[in-house]
Design a protein around this motif. Structure first.
Motif, PDB file in Angstrom:
ATOM      1  N   ASP A  89       2.643  13.385   7.162  1.00  0.00           N
ATOM      2  CA  ASP A  89       2.177  14.589   6.488  1.00  0.00           C
ATOM      3  C   ASP A  89       2.843  14.697   5.121  1.00  0.00           C
ATOM      4  O   ASP A  89       3.978  14.257   4.922  1.00  0.00           O
ATOM      5  N   ASP A  90       2.154  15.303   4.173  1.00  0.00           N
ATOM      6  CA  ASP A  90       2.674  15.402   2.810  1.00  0.00           C
ATOM      7  C   ASP A  90       3.999  16.154   2.741  1.00  0.00           C
ATOM      8  O   ASP A  90       4.794  15.951   1.808  1.00  0.00           O
ATOM      9  N   SER A 118       8.748   3.394   8.024  1.00  0.00           N
ATOM     10  CA  SER A 118       8.427   4.726   7.494  1.00  0.00           C
ATOM     11  C   SER A 118       6.917   4.802   7.260  1.00  0.00           C
ATOM     12  O   SER A 118       6.444   4.645   6.136  1.00  0.00           O
ATOM     13  N   PRO A 119       6.147   5.049   8.298  1.00  0.00           N
ATOM     14  CA  PRO A 119       4.683   5.006   8.210  1.00  0.00           C
ATOM     15  C   PRO A 119       4.106   6.235   7.515  1.00  0.00           C
ATOM     16  O   PRO A 119       4.840   7.152   7.117  1.00  0.00           O
ATOM     17  N   ASP A 120       2.784   6.252   7.390  1.00  0.00           N
ATOM     18  CA  ASP A 120       2.099   7.417   6.825  1.00  0.00           C
ATOM     19  C   ASP A 120       2.525   8.684   7.554  1.00  0.00           C
ATOM     20  O   ASP A 120       2.721   8.683   8.779  1.00  0.00           O
ATOM     21  N   ARG A 148       9.628   9.999   0.860  1.00  0.00           N
ATOM     22  CA  ARG A 148      10.672   9.099   1.319  1.00  0.00           C
ATOM     23  C   ARG A 148      11.889   9.149   0.399  1.00  0.00           C
ATOM     24  O   ARG A 148      11.751   9.183  -0.817  1.00  0.00           O
ATOM     25  N   GLU A 208       8.152  -1.100   5.532  1.00  0.00           N
ATOM     26  CA  GLU A 208       6.904  -0.330   5.501  1.00  0.00           C
ATOM     27  C   GLU A 208       6.602   0.296   6.854  1.00  0.00           C
ATOM     28  O   GLU A 208       6.265   1.478   6.939  1.00  0.00           O
ATOM     29  N   ARG A 227       0.834  -1.199   0.000  1.00  0.00           N
ATOM     30  CA  ARG A 227       0.000   0.000   0.000  1.00  0.00           C
ATOM     31  C   ARG A 227       0.873   1.255   0.000  1.00  0.00           C
ATOM     32  O   ARG A 227       1.819   1.361   0.750  1.00  0.00           O
ATOM     33  N   ARG A 228       0.525   2.196  -0.867  1.00  0.00           N
ATOM     34  CA  ARG A 228       1.234   3.468  -0.887  1.00  0.00           C
ATOM     35  C   ARG A 228       0.904   4.266   0.357  1.00  0.00           C
ATOM     36  O   ARG A 228      -0.236   4.292   0.824  1.00  0.00           O
ATOM     37  N   ARG A 229       1.923   4.940   0.899  1.00  0.00           N
ATOM     38  CA  ARG A 229       1.754   5.705   2.130  1.00  0.00           C
ATOM     39  C   ARG A 229       1.958   7.184   1.846  1.00  0.00           C
ATOM     40  O   ARG A 229       2.665   7.567   0.915  1.00  0.00           O
ATOM     41  N   SER A 230       1.339   8.008   2.680  1.00  0.00           N
ATOM     42  CA  SER A 230       1.490   9.453   2.531  1.00  0.00           C
ATOM     43  C   SER A 230       2.849   9.888   3.053  1.00  0.00           C
ATOM     44  O   SER A 230       3.539   9.162   3.762  1.00  0.00           O
ATOM     45  N   GLY A 231       3.238  11.121   2.714  1.00  0.00           N
ATOM     46  CA  GLY A 231       4.562  11.607   3.065  1.00  0.00           C
ATOM     47  C   GLY A 231       5.551  11.320   1.957  1.00  0.00           C
ATOM     48  O   GLY A 231       5.216  10.717   0.930  1.00  0.00           O
TER      49      GLY A 231
END
Length: 358
Positions: free
Chosen positions: A222-223, A218-220, A153, A215, A147-151
């Motif tokens: 802020d953008d 590096s969790p979800d 990397r 995964e 699953r793609r996460r926000s933020g």
């Protein structure tokens, strides 16, 4: 006997400081990278160094016995050697036992468990000291979801092991923070965990769960937040490529920075395996990384020029920049090249082919 394991993501690991750094019988900095990493990035927590051989490499810190270190305030001895296979050598035991008897705990990032060495276990029981194993992953790591996460990397990748992925990630984290960017260094190896105070030792995770560990590391977010993830190994390494691929897939980097040592011609410890070209390494990382993040791009190259004079390093950096049409910098030398690399990480520069990077 009390044994402390590495923390789960988000929890601090409380290691007994300051440290006495143990370089064992390592003959080169590449095989004592934990000791060198702590000296370079946590110098305020290091009292000195000791060795099991007079021919061992030196970090430049004062060499002293465990009892001398304890008298100067040391609380633990850190096994600063990164031996192939992560085994605790029999030749190290006299110094490690001496350290326990001097009142120091042992901090280890080795694959071998301290409590599995009978002589060390007996010495701990006798002295009442403690073991701190940082190469223990947290329990219940899930299989990767994809699953793609926000933020945002950034992952440092390499043409080989032990050439600057951790130093590059730490340097970029510091440079991002200097620009008031919300950034977090994410440690994936024993030295990085000791420096950062947390992380996951990715090469100690069972293979099926390694990408899942990346995964949850590096969790979800802020953008506007950046996670800068410490890379491990190389996709071209005959032994460690699996760890590198799991980290690449699980971290889903938006940006990679390739780390390279221009003076190195072969994989360290594997003389029959030539190093890949920088172009080949960039290409393979982008191809495989696109599986979990189709927008992955390479911002530039970090070079380790520690054995070069300033003029030689500048010439190497300039030639690579002209060839690749990407920013190239030695993060330890810093300066304008590093700032150009940071700019490229934050923007969307042209790729080596001249097209906009994916």
């Amino acid at each position: 006997m009390l044994i402390h394991a590495a923390p789960a993501v988000g929890r601090a690991i409380d290691l007994p400081k300051p440290y006495l750094l143990f370089v064992g019988d390592a003959r080169s900095a590449g095989f004592a990278k934990t000791a060198f990493g702590l000296k370079d990035w946590a110098a305020e927590s290091c009292v000195g160094e000791c060795a099991s051989s007079p021919e061992a490499v030196s970090t430049g810190l004062p060499r002293m016995s465990p009892r001398e270190a304890q008298a100067r305030g040391a609380k633990s001895i850190v096994i600063g050697v990164a031996a192939v296979g992560g085994a605790i050598a029999l030749g190290w035991l006299p110094v490690l036992i001496e350290a326990l008897e001097a009142g120091l705990d042992i901090v280890s990032g080795m694959h071998s468990r301290l409590e599995d060495v009978p002589a060390l276990e007996a010495a701990v029981e006798r002295t009442g000291r403690q073991f701190f194993d940082v190469r223990r992953p947290p329990p219940d790591i899930p299989v990767a979801s994809g699953r793609r996460r926000s933020g945002k990397r950034l992952l440092t990748v390499g043409t080989d092991c032990a050439l600057g992925k951790k130093y590059t990630a730490l340097s970029l984290s510091r440079a991002f923070a200097a620009r008031r960017i919300d950034v977090q260094f994410r440690a994936t190896g024993q030295t990085g965990i000791m420096i950062a105070g947390g992380g996951i030792p990715i090469d100690a995770v069972i293979g099926d769960f390694a990408a899942g560990a990346a995964e949850i590391l590096s969790p979800d977010a802020d953008d506007a937040h950046w996670d800068i993830i410490e890379g491990q190994g190389s996709l071209f390494h005959p032994a460690y490529a699996g760890v590198s691929l799991a980290l690449l897939h699980g971290s889903q980097p938006d940006v990679i920075v390739l780390c390279h040592e221009p003076a190195r011609t072969h994989v360290i410890g594997y003389p029959d395996y030539a190093l890949p070209t920088v172009e080949a390494a960039i290409g393979l990382n982008l191809t495989l990384g696109a599986r979990t993040n189709s927008a992955i791009r390479c911002a530039g190259v970090s070079v380790n020029t520690s054995g070069m004079a300033e003029s030689e390093a500048a010439a190497v950096i300039g030639e690579l920049e002209r060839t690749l049409r990407l920013p190239v910098a030695d993060p330890i030398r810093g300066g304008e090249p590093l700032q150009r690399l940071v700019d490229a990480c934050l923007d969307r520069p042209a790729s080596p082919s001249g097209r906009e990077a994916r």
